[in-house]
Design an enzyme around this catalytic site. Structure first.
Site, short mmCIF file in Angstrom:
data_model
loop_
_atom_site.label_atom_id
_atom_site.label_comp_id
_atom_site.label_asym_id
_atom_site.label_seq_id
_atom_site.Cartn_x
_atom_site.Cartn_y
_atom_site.Cartn_z
N SER A 176 0.81 -1.22 0.00
CA SER A 176 0.00 0.00 0.00
C SER A 176 0.84 1.27 0.00
O SER A 176 0.39 2.30 -0.50
CB SER A 176 -0.95 0.00 1.20
OG SER A 176 -0.22 0.00 2.40
N HIS A 204 -5.21 -3.23 -2.62
CA HIS A 204 -4.96 -2.32 -3.74
C HIS A 204 -4.85 -3.03 -5.09
O HIS A 204 -4.48 -2.42 -6.09
CB HIS A 204 -3.68 -1.51 -3.48
CG HIS A 204 -3.79 -0.67 -2.25
ND1 HIS A 204 -4.34 0.60 -2.28
CD2 HIS A 204 -3.49 -0.94 -0.97
CE1 HIS A 204 -4.34 1.08 -1.04
NE2 HIS A 204 -3.83 0.17 -0.22
N LYS A 234 -11.59 0.63 -1.36
CA LYS A 234 -10.65 1.30 -2.25
C LYS A 234 -11.23 1.33 -3.67
O LYS A 234 -12.17 2.07 -3.90
CB LYS A 234 -9.28 0.69 -2.09
CG LYS A 234 -8.74 1.23 -0.76
CD LYS A 234 -7.66 0.53 -0.08
CE LYS A 234 -7.48 1.18 1.30
NZ LYS A 234 -6.66 0.41 2.19
C1 PLP Z 1 -6.61 0.14 3.50
C2 PLP Z 1 -5.96 -1.13 3.81
C3 PLP Z 1 -6.52 -2.00 4.74
C4 PLP Z 1 -7.70 -1.65 5.57
O1 PLP Z 1 -8.88 -1.69 4.83
P1 PLP Z 1 -10.15 -0.83 5.31
O2 PLP Z 1 -11.27 -1.46 4.59
O3 PLP Z 1 -9.88 0.57 4.90
O4 PLP Z 1 -10.24 -0.98 6.79
C5 PLP Z 1 -5.91 -3.22 4.92
N1 PLP Z 1 -4.80 -3.57 4.25
C6 PLP Z 1 -4.24 -2.74 3.35
C7 PLP Z 1 -3.02 -3.19 2.63
C8 PLP Z 1 -4.78 -1.49 3.12
O5 PLP Z 1 -4.19 -0.66 2.26
#
Ligand code: PLP
Length: 378
Positions: A176, A204, A234
């Site tokens: 991320s 992602h 996302k």
């Molecule tokens: C954003 C993210 C999360 C958390 O997900 P949410 O649905 O926003 O709680 C977990 N792992 C990674 C790699 C992320 O980028």
């Protein structure tokens, strides 16, 4: 006590503040009265603003109400979940899936169910904070291999695997904060060879790689990864987290994952929006390809390495330099927040650019000129 802790953060340029941010449907962000184009949002396909997705969310509210009323095991399991979970499992080539309240809650809840005393969790050192939370919540021993270093991963397995009953390897499909991808084929091979489970966090990758199916499909190992976690917040443009796995694993999680059992179900609108977004992703192959093309346009002009995802970091080093560069970009009309420790390791503060379908070629070209002005590339 709180004041002295805050003063310490202030002194090291690590204090964070919430800024009210308005978002429009073409990547605009309004902050402190200034209209900017955001290059730090994870809404890669703009689906949070898509008419069909918004429509599905409004209809769900009309039909089912604003909130879920209770946890899924009580009365919060409204009829929209089934469709979403069936589709997610199909997308990830697993038997079943279960949706959690968020990606964070999924990563927090899963490791303690699958591992405990006498087991080993072996994770990439750059794994997301939510994975670290889940690892800590488990009673298993934990070890970390150097980022994407398969020789190091294998060395640890060689030395340690024999001392433990079960072993769970955890990594991110797309990292991320770095935008690079895990070597999934090699990880699958190691997991096979050392009789370990592999769990990937593809927050992602979904909606972007592998025609929208994610990084496992992109690497050709969709069917080989037994635990595929992801988020609906996302590229999917909604909210919620999920894991795709074999049916008995999903059934066990429903019985044992505390962050699922003791948290209220998602608002119906979030579930409906996620299903509608998956519809768009399935039907609009062209849309899915655009964010990567945008990222490529950016990296080529700046002679950076080819992007492996829609995330392109430019490491500045100190928190101060990252903040200063972010301010220069803001003056030029671009919102790119500085990412500082502890989100990233000490000394690797950075600007993290994300590219989305709604960015125009001209947006990218102007961003490139603005980045040159910051001086961080010299
Ligand atoms: C954003 C993210 C999360 C958390 O997900 P949410 O649905 O926003 O709680 C977990 N792992 C990674 C790699 C992320 O980028």
């Amino acid at each position: 006590m709180a004041c002295s802790k805050l003063a310490e953060l202030e002194a090291t340029a690590l204090r964070r503040e919430l800024s009210e941010t308005g978002r429009g449907d073409a990547g605009e962000a309004t902050r402190d009265g200034q209209q900017m184009i955001s290059f730090c949002c994870n809404d890669y396909l703009g689906l949070s603003q898509h008419p069909q997705v918004k429509q599905a969310a409004s209809e769900a509210i009309k039909q089912y109400g604003a909130g879920a009323g209770a946890s899924r095991l009580v009365t919060g399991n409204h009829p929209l979940y089934d469709d979403l979970e069936t589709r997610l499992a199909g997308l990830k080539e697993t038997e079943a899936s279960v949706v959690f309240g968020s990606g964070y809650l999924a990563n927090l809840g899963i490791p303690p169910v699958l591992t405990g005393r006498g087991d080993l969790i072996l994770a990439d050192e750059l794994s997301h904070a939510s994975m670290h939370a889940g690892i800590r919540a488990s009673n298993a021993d934990s070890l970390f291999f150097r980022h994407n270093d398969m020789a190091d991963c294998q060395r640890i397995l060689d030395e340690q695997r024999g001392h433990y009953r079960h072993c769970l390897i955890m990594t991110e499909g797309v990292f991320s904060m770095d935008g690079d991808r895990a070597p999934l084929v090699e990880l699958c091979d190691l997991a096979d060879r050392y009789d370990a489970w592999l769990m990937t966090d593809d927050a992602h990758g979904i909606g972007i790689l592998g025609n929208g199916r994610g990084s496992a499909a992109e690497a050709g190992v969709g069917g080989r990864i037994p635990l595929q976690m992801g988020t609906l917040s996302k590229a999917i443009g909604s909210y919620g987290g999920f894991i795709c796995a074999a049916k008995p694993v999903i059934d066990l999680l429903i019985n044992r994952a505390r962050s699922l059992i003791y948290a209220t179900g998602l608002p119906p609108a979030a579930v409906a929006a996620a299903s509608a977004a998956l519809d768009v992703i399935e039907k609009d192959e062209q849309l899915v390809r655009i964010p990567m093309e945008r990222a490529q346009r950016f990296t080529r002009q700046l002679s950076l390495p080819e992007p492996e995802s829609t995330i392109v970091p430019l490491i500045t080093g100190t928190a101060e330099t990252a903040l200063a560069a972010s301010r220069v970009l803001a003056e030029e009309g671009f919102l790119v927040t500085a990412i500082r420790p502890p989100t990233v390791p000490e000394g690797t503060a950075r600007l993290r650019f994300t590219f989305a379908a709604h960015h125009s070629d001209e947006d990218i070209d102007r961003l490139v000129a603005a980045v040159r002005k910051t001086g961080i590339l010299s």
